[in-house]
Design a protein around this motif. Structure first.
Motif, short mmCIF file in Angstrom:
data_model
loop_
_atom_site.label_atom_id
_atom_site.label_comp_id
_atom_site.label_asym_id
_atom_site.label_seq_id
_atom_site.Cartn_x
_atom_site.Cartn_y
_atom_site.Cartn_z
N ALA A 93 1.15 -4.40 -8.14
CA ALA A 93 1.53 -3.00 -8.09
C ALA A 93 1.63 -2.57 -6.63
O ALA A 93 0.96 -3.12 -5.76
CB ALA A 93 0.53 -2.13 -8.84
N SER A 94 2.47 -1.58 -6.41
CA SER A 94 2.61 -1.03 -5.07
C SER A 94 2.82 0.47 -5.16
O SER A 94 3.30 0.99 -6.19
CB SER A 94 3.79 -1.68 -4.33
N ARG A 95 2.46 1.14 -4.08
CA ARG A 95 2.68 2.59 -4.00
C ARG A 95 3.43 2.85 -2.69
O ARG A 95 2.82 3.12 -1.65
CB ARG A 95 1.37 3.36 -4.04
N PRO A 96 4.74 2.80 -2.75
CA PRO A 96 5.54 2.97 -1.52
C PRO A 96 5.66 4.42 -1.05
O PRO A 96 5.92 4.68 0.13
CB PRO A 96 6.91 2.43 -1.94
N LYS A 97 5.49 5.36 -1.97
CA LYS A 97 5.56 6.79 -1.63
C LYS A 97 4.42 7.53 -2.33
O LYS A 97 3.83 7.00 -3.28
CB LYS A 97 6.89 7.41 -2.10
N ASP A 98 4.14 8.74 -1.88
CA ASP A 98 3.04 9.50 -2.46
C ASP A 98 3.23 9.72 -3.95
O ASP A 98 2.26 9.74 -4.72
CB ASP A 98 2.92 10.86 -1.74
N ASP A 99 4.51 9.86 -4.37
CA ASP A 99 4.76 10.22 -5.77
C ASP A 99 5.29 9.05 -6.59
O ASP A 99 5.76 9.24 -7.71
CB ASP A 99 5.76 11.38 -5.84
N GLN A 100 5.19 7.81 -6.07
CA GLN A 100 5.79 6.70 -6.77
C GLN A 100 4.84 5.52 -6.88
O GLN A 100 4.15 5.15 -5.93
CB GLN A 100 7.06 6.25 -6.01
N PHE A 101 4.85 4.90 -8.07
CA PHE A 101 3.98 3.75 -8.35
C PHE A 101 4.85 2.70 -9.03
O PHE A 101 5.56 3.01 -9.99
CB PHE A 101 2.84 4.19 -9.27
N ILE A 102 4.82 1.48 -8.52
CA ILE A 102 5.67 0.42 -9.03
C ILE A 102 4.83 -0.74 -9.56
O ILE A 102 3.84 -1.15 -8.92
CB ILE A 102 6.60 -0.12 -7.92
N LEU A 103 5.20 -1.27 -10.70
CA LEU A 103 4.55 -2.44 -11.29
C LEU A 103 5.57 -3.56 -11.33
O LEU A 103 6.71 -3.35 -11.75
CB LEU A 103 4.06 -2.12 -12.70
N SER A 104 5.19 -4.74 -10.90
CA SER A 104 6.18 -5.79 -10.82
C SER A 104 5.58 -7.18 -10.99
O SER A 104 4.36 -7.36 -10.91
CB SER A 104 6.92 -5.73 -9.47
#
Lengths: 111, 111
Positions: A66-77
């Protein structure tokens, strides 16, 4: 009012293919963010959480990241899907360590 | 690790009757949140409790404030729209931002 959006709504992917699921929260600054996985007919398993941009803690990895590239975004990969990755993925947010609010989820089928 | 035992696993109620769901925690928990999951998979937050009781219409929830090792959800005058799967989620003291879900109670309200 805060809104939470997950994309895509559903995915059908082949074993060994890559995956990226997204979650965006609008109307709330600096939320705590969470990823959960739910097998069909099962309970929810917490996977990751993030309390700030760029920082992600793993609870149970299941060969996912998982990553959080922006304050309002969360990515699962993941780079390589397994059959066991099939299920329902839910993103949630909270303002502190407490009450959580969930997104609509992404249904993933791995064939 | 922290465990949540939810009971009953399934329940069938006639309209107008009352019932109670329960979650037992294997260790002291910081908070509890109750959810209902509908047929589309959406998780609707019913209650969040750090202690005491809360009531909303025909639903009432309690969290044992002394030992913090169980919580209940009472449904009064059950209606068809109460059908769904109910989950409790406990906030853990053993790790910040960690939550453990129960296995769920599948509730069916029949006319």
């Amino acid at each position: 009012a805060q809104t939470i959006h997950q994309w895509p709504v559903a995915e059908i992917k082949a074993v060994g293919s890559p995956l990226s699921l997204g979650c965006t929260i609008k109307g709330k600054s600096s939320p705590n963010l969470y990823w959960y996985w739910q097998a069909t007919g099962g309970t929810l398993q917490q996977l990751f959480y993030s309390i700030t941009v760029g920082q992600v803690e793993s609870v149970v990895q299941l060969n996912l990241s998982a990553s959080r590239p922006k304050d309002d975004q969360f990515i699962l990969s993941t780079e390589k899907l397994l059959l066991s990755h099939s299920g329902f993925y839910l993103c949630a947010w909270s303002t502190d360590r407490y009450e959580q609010y969930f997104g609509p989820g992404t249904r993933l089928t791995v064939l | 690790g922290d465990q949540v035992e939810q009971s009953p696993s399934a329940l069938s109620l006639h309209e107008g009757t009352d019932s109670a769901l329960r979650c037992n925690f294997t260790t002291t928990m910081r908070s509890v949140q109750w959810f209902r999951q509908n047929s589309r998979g959406s998780l609707i937050s019913l209650f969040y409790l750090a202690s005491g009781t809360k009531e909303n219409g025909r639903l009432k929830s309690a969290f044992d404030s002394k030992e913090r090792r169980y919580s209940t959800l009472h449904i009064r005058d059950a209606q068809l729209e109460d059908s769904g799967t109910y989950f409790c989620a406990a906030g853990s003291y053993t790790g910040n931002y960690k939550y453990v879900f129960g296995a769920g109670t599948r509730l069916k309200v029949i006319a």
